[in-house]
Design a protein around this motif. Structure first.
Motif, PDB file in Angstrom:
ATOM      1  N   ASN A 168      -2.278 108.959   3.618  1.00  0.00           N
ATOM      2  CA  ASN A 168      -3.619 108.834   4.198  1.00  0.00           C
ATOM      3  C   ASN A 168      -4.291 110.208   4.301  1.00  0.00           C
ATOM      4  O   ASN A 168      -3.632 111.241   4.152  1.00  0.00           O
ATOM      5  CB  ASN A 168      -3.560 108.136   5.564  1.00  0.00           C
ATOM      6  CG  ASN A 168      -2.800 108.931   6.609  1.00  0.00           C
ATOM      7  OD1 ASN A 168      -3.004 110.128   6.767  1.00  0.00           O
ATOM      8  ND2 ASN A 168      -1.909 108.264   7.340  1.00  0.00           N
ATOM      9  N   PRO A 169      -5.612 110.254   4.516  1.00  0.00           N
ATOM     10  CA  PRO A 169      -6.335 111.527   4.514  1.00  0.00           C
ATOM     11  C   PRO A 169      -5.834 112.527   5.548  1.00  0.00           C
ATOM     12  O   PRO A 169      -5.895 113.743   5.314  1.00  0.00           O
ATOM     13  CB  PRO A 169      -7.782 111.109   4.826  1.00  0.00           C
ATOM     14  CG  PRO A 169      -7.877 109.698   4.371  1.00  0.00           C
ATOM     15  CD  PRO A 169      -6.531 109.101   4.649  1.00  0.00           C
ATOM     16  N   LEU A 214      -5.260  87.781   7.843  1.00  0.00           N
ATOM     17  CA  LEU A 214      -4.826  89.139   8.153  1.00  0.00           C
ATOM     18  C   LEU A 214      -6.034  89.966   8.607  1.00  0.00           C
ATOM     19  O   LEU A 214      -6.634  90.695   7.818  1.00  0.00           O
ATOM     20  CB  LEU A 214      -4.174  89.768   6.923  1.00  0.00           C
ATOM     21  CG  LEU A 214      -3.002  88.943   6.336  1.00  0.00           C
ATOM     22  CD1 LEU A 214      -2.598  89.474   4.980  1.00  0.00           C
ATOM     23  CD2 LEU A 214      -1.816  88.956   7.282  1.00  0.00           C
ATOM     24  N   PRO A 215      -6.395  89.873   9.894  1.00  0.00           N
ATOM     25  CA  PRO A 215      -7.609  90.529  10.391  1.00  0.00           C
ATOM     26  C   PRO A 215      -7.395  92.003  10.742  1.00  0.00           C
ATOM     27  O   PRO A 215      -7.653  92.442  11.856  1.00  0.00           O
ATOM     28  CB  PRO A 215      -7.948  89.695  11.628  1.00  0.00           C
ATOM     29  CG  PRO A 215      -6.618  89.279  12.154  1.00  0.00           C
ATOM     30  CD  PRO A 215      -5.726  89.088  10.954  1.00  0.00           C
ATOM     31  N   TYR A 216      -6.908  92.787   9.779  1.00  0.00           N
ATOM     32  CA  TYR A 216      -6.612  94.195  10.030  1.00  0.00           C
ATOM     33  C   TYR A 216      -7.914  94.995  10.118  1.00  0.00           C
ATOM     34  O   TYR A 216      -8.816  94.820   9.298  1.00  0.00           O
ATOM     35  CB  TYR A 216      -5.765  94.772   8.892  1.00  0.00           C
ATOM     36  CG  TYR A 216      -4.342  94.266   8.843  1.00  0.00           C
ATOM     37  CD1 TYR A 216      -4.018  92.951   9.162  1.00  0.00           C
ATOM     38  CD2 TYR A 216      -3.302  95.089   8.450  1.00  0.00           C
ATOM     39  CE1 TYR A 216      -2.715  92.493   9.108  1.00  0.00           C
ATOM     40  CE2 TYR A 216      -1.989  94.640   8.384  1.00  0.00           C
ATOM     41  CZ  TYR A 216      -1.706  93.349   8.714  1.00  0.00           C
ATOM     42  OH  TYR A 216      -0.417  92.884   8.657  1.00  0.00           O
ATOM     43  N   TYR A 254      -4.999 101.128   6.341  1.00  0.00           N
ATOM     44  CA  TYR A 254      -4.632 100.177   5.281  1.00  0.00           C
ATOM     45  C   TYR A 254      -5.501 100.321   4.035  1.00  0.00           C
ATOM     46  O   TYR A 254      -5.316  99.580   3.069  1.00  0.00           O
ATOM     47  CB  TYR A 254      -4.658  98.749   5.823  1.00  0.00           C
ATOM     48  CG  TYR A 254      -3.491  98.491   6.748  1.00  0.00           C
ATOM     49  CD1 TYR A 254      -2.194  98.405   6.249  1.00  0.00           C
ATOM     50  CD2 TYR A 254      -3.673  98.389   8.121  1.00  0.00           C
ATOM     51  CE1 TYR A 254      -1.118  98.198   7.094  1.00  0.00           C
ATOM     52  CE2 TYR A 254      -2.604  98.185   8.976  1.00  0.00           C
ATOM     53  CZ  TYR A 254      -1.326  98.091   8.453  1.00  0.00           C
ATOM     54  OH  TYR A 254      -0.257  97.902   9.294  1.00  0.00           O
ATOM     55  N   LEU A 255      -6.437 101.261   4.049  1.00  0.00           N
ATOM     56  CA  LEU A 255      -7.094 101.639   2.805  1.00  0.00           C
ATOM     57  C   LEU A 255      -6.141 102.461   1.939  1.00  0.00           C
ATOM     58  O   LEU A 255      -6.306 102.542   0.718  1.00  0.00           O
ATOM     59  CB  LEU A 255      -8.349 102.461   3.091  1.00  0.00           C
ATOM     60  CG  LEU A 255      -9.540 101.720   3.710  1.00  0.00           C
ATOM     61  CD1 LEU A 255     -10.599 102.713   4.170  1.00  0.00           C
ATOM     62  CD2 LEU A 255     -10.136 100.730   2.714  1.00  0.00           C
ATOM     63  N   TYR A 256      -5.139 103.082   2.585  1.00  0.00           N
ATOM     64  CA  TYR A 256      -4.253 104.023   1.899  1.00  0.00           C
ATOM     65  C   TYR A 256      -2.805 103.549   1.872  1.00  0.00           C
ATOM     66  O   TYR A 256      -2.094 103.792   0.902  1.00  0.00           O
ATOM     67  CB  TYR A 256      -4.334 105.395   2.593  1.00  0.00           C
ATOM     68  CG  TYR A 256      -5.765 105.842   2.785  1.00  0.00           C
ATOM     69  CD1 TYR A 256      -6.472 106.429   1.740  1.00  0.00           C
ATOM     70  CD2 TYR A 256      -6.439 105.614   3.989  1.00  0.00           C
ATOM     71  CE1 TYR A 256      -7.799 106.800   1.894  1.00  0.00           C
ATOM     72  CE2 TYR A 256      -7.763 105.986   4.153  1.00  0.00           C
ATOM     73  CZ  TYR A 256      -8.444 106.568   3.099  1.00  0.00           C
ATOM     74  OH  TYR A 256      -9.755 106.917   3.250  1.00  0.00           O
TER      75      TYR A 256
END
Length: 376
Positions: free
Chosen positions: A134-135, A283-285, A290-292
Motif C-alpha cells: 500500500n502507499p 462484501l461492503p468493504y 483493499y485497493l492495494y
C-alpha cells in the motif's frame, strides 16, 4: 524440486496457514516435494502432513494478548530472531538440503532482516511473497527492495491486481496475480442453479461505525423482495460496545422474516461452510487498503463459485474485467436499495453469465499458474 516453506508467523485467524496449505498442495500436485522450515520449539495450529525441519534462533514470537509496550519489545525480539532463522536457513541452503525457499507472507521488515543475515547470499532461490504493497508502506518497501538488487538469488514477488511500480525502476520486483483460495475439504459445484429465496451472506466481525449494518438492512428491505431473497448477517461483535450496538440492531429487525443473524464467531471449516451455504457474498468493504491488498474472502468467493456484491474499493479491477456480480454504493442508501433490487431482479437471467465468468476467473487466477509464477 524440494521446496521449503519458511513460516515465522503463528496466528489464530488462520489465513497465513491456509495460504501455506494452498502452496504446499499445489507443490505436491505439480510433482515437487514441499518441506516446512519452522523456528525451533514452535508449533502451528495446523498439520500440513509434510516433513518439518527446525531453524535455530528461538521460537516464533506471538503477539496475542500483548499490550502496546510489550508489542514494541516483542517486535524487536522478533526481528532479532528472524535474522537467526534466516542464518539457519542459509546453512541448509548451502548444504543443498532444498532447491528453493519461500516466505509466503513477507513485509518490508523481512528484507530489513535479510540484509543483516547470511541468507542474502543464498546459493539457491529465496522467494519472498508480498500480499500487496500500500502507499504508506511503499517507500519503505522500495528502499529495502533496492538494497536487494545485488543479491542474485533473492526473488521479490508482489501479488497484486494493479501496477503501482511503473515509474519506480525496481527491476528485481515482479508483480504476479494472486490465486483463488479454495479451502481444503470444501466441495464446489461450478454449475450455478437458481432457487428461492436467494441467500445473500454478509459475514465478518462487527465493529461499530465500520459497516453500516442498519443502513444495509434498510436498503435490502426497501427492495420489497422478501419472498425472493433473504439477508444472512454475521453479528459477531469485537467489544462490549460493539455487542450493545449490534444487539440493538438485532432487536430492531427481530420480526423480519427475510433477515437472519448469526450471533457467534465462526472459524476453520465452519467458516467456509458458512460461505458455501449462501448464494451470493456481500462484501461492503470501505477501507482503501483493499485497493492495494487483495481480499482473501473475495478470492474465496471466486473459488466457491459465488457471485458478489462489492464496493468500489474492493479490488475494483475484478468487476471491471469480469461480470461476476455488481458494484454497490454504500454512501447513498437509496441508490444501494436500487442496486440491490436490480441485482436480485436480474439474478436468474444472469446466472449463465456469472457461471461462465467465474470459470474464467478460476482459470486466470488458478493456483497452478500462481505457483508457476512463484517458481519462475
Amino acid at each position: 524440486m524440494r521446496v521449503a516453506i519458511l513460516e515465522t508467523v503463528k496466528t489464530s485467524g488462520g489465513f497465513e496457514q491456509e495460504f501455506d496449505r494452498l502452496i504446499i498442495n499445489e507443490l505436491k500436485k505439480q510433482g515437487h516435494e514441499p518441506v516446512l522450515f519452522l523456528p525451533e520449539n514452535s508449533t502451528l495450529p495446523v498439520d500440513f502432513k509434510i516433513p518439518i525441519e527446525y531453524m535455530k534462533g528461538g521460537q516464533i514470537v506471538d503477539y496475542e494478548g500483548a499490550g502496546k509496550l510489550k508489542k514494541i519489545w516483542l517486535s524487536i525480539q522478533r526481528e532479532r530472531r528472524r535474522i537467526n532463522w534466516f542464518n539457519s536457513a542459509y546453512e541448509k541452503a548451502c548444504a543443498h538440503d532444498v532447491d528453493a525457499i519461500m516466505l509466503t507472507t513477507a513485509t518490508y521488515r523481512y528484507l530489513r532482516s535479510l540484509h543483516k543475515s547470511r541468507l542474502k547470499d543464498s546459493p539457491i532461490p529465496v522467494i519472498f511473497i508480498f500480499l500487496g504493497v500500500n502507499p504508506q508502506e511503499k517507500p519503505k518497501f522500495l528502499e529495502q527492495a533496492r538494497k536487494c538488487q545485488s543479491y542474485k538469488n533473492i526473488k521479490l514477488k508482489v501479488t497484486t491486481l494493479r501496477n503501482d511500480f511503473k515509474n519506480d525502476n525496481v527491476l528485481n520486483v515482479e508483480l504476479i496475480k494472486p490465486p483463488v483460495l479454495l479451502p481444503e475439504g470444501i466441495k464446489v459445484n461450478p454449475v450455478l442453479s437458481y432457487k428461492e429465496p436467494i441467500r445473500i451472506g454478509f459475514f465478518g466481525h462487527y465493529r461499530k461505525g465500520e459497516k453500516d449494518v442498519d443502513g444495509i438492512i434498510q436498503a435490502f428491505l426497501q427492495c420489497h423482495l422478501d419472498r425472493k431473497a433473504e439477508l444472512v448477517i454475521q453479528a459477531a461483535p469485537t467489544s462490549a460496545e460493539d455487542r450493545q450496538d449490534i444487539e440493538g440492531i438485532m432487536a430492531k429487525y427481530d420480526k423480519e422474516s427475510s433477515v437472519h443473524f448469526i450471533k457467534h464467531k465462526v472459524y476453520g471449516k465452519d467458516w467456509y461452510d458458512l460461505l458455501q451455504s449462501v448464494d451470493v457474498l456481500f462484501l461492503p468493504y470501505s477501507n482503501t487498503r483493499y485497493l492495494y491488498n487483495w481480499s482473501a474472502v473475495y478470492f474465496n468467493a471466486f473459488a466457491l463459485y459465488k457471485p458478489v456484491l462489492a464496493t468500489d474499493v474492493l479490488n475494483p479491477e475484478i468487476l471491471k474485467e469480469y461480470r461476476v456480480g455488481k458494484e454497490v454504493d454504500l454512501k447513498d442508501l437509496t441508490h444501494l436499495s436500487k442496486q440491490l433490487y436490480e441485482f436480485l431482479h436480474d439474478y436468474k437471467k444472469m446466472l449463465p453469465t456469472y457461471e461462465k465468468e467465474l470459470q474464467r476467473i478460476n482459470q486466470d487466477f488458478s493456483t497452478e499458474s500462481f505457483l508457476r509464477s512463484l517458481l519462475s
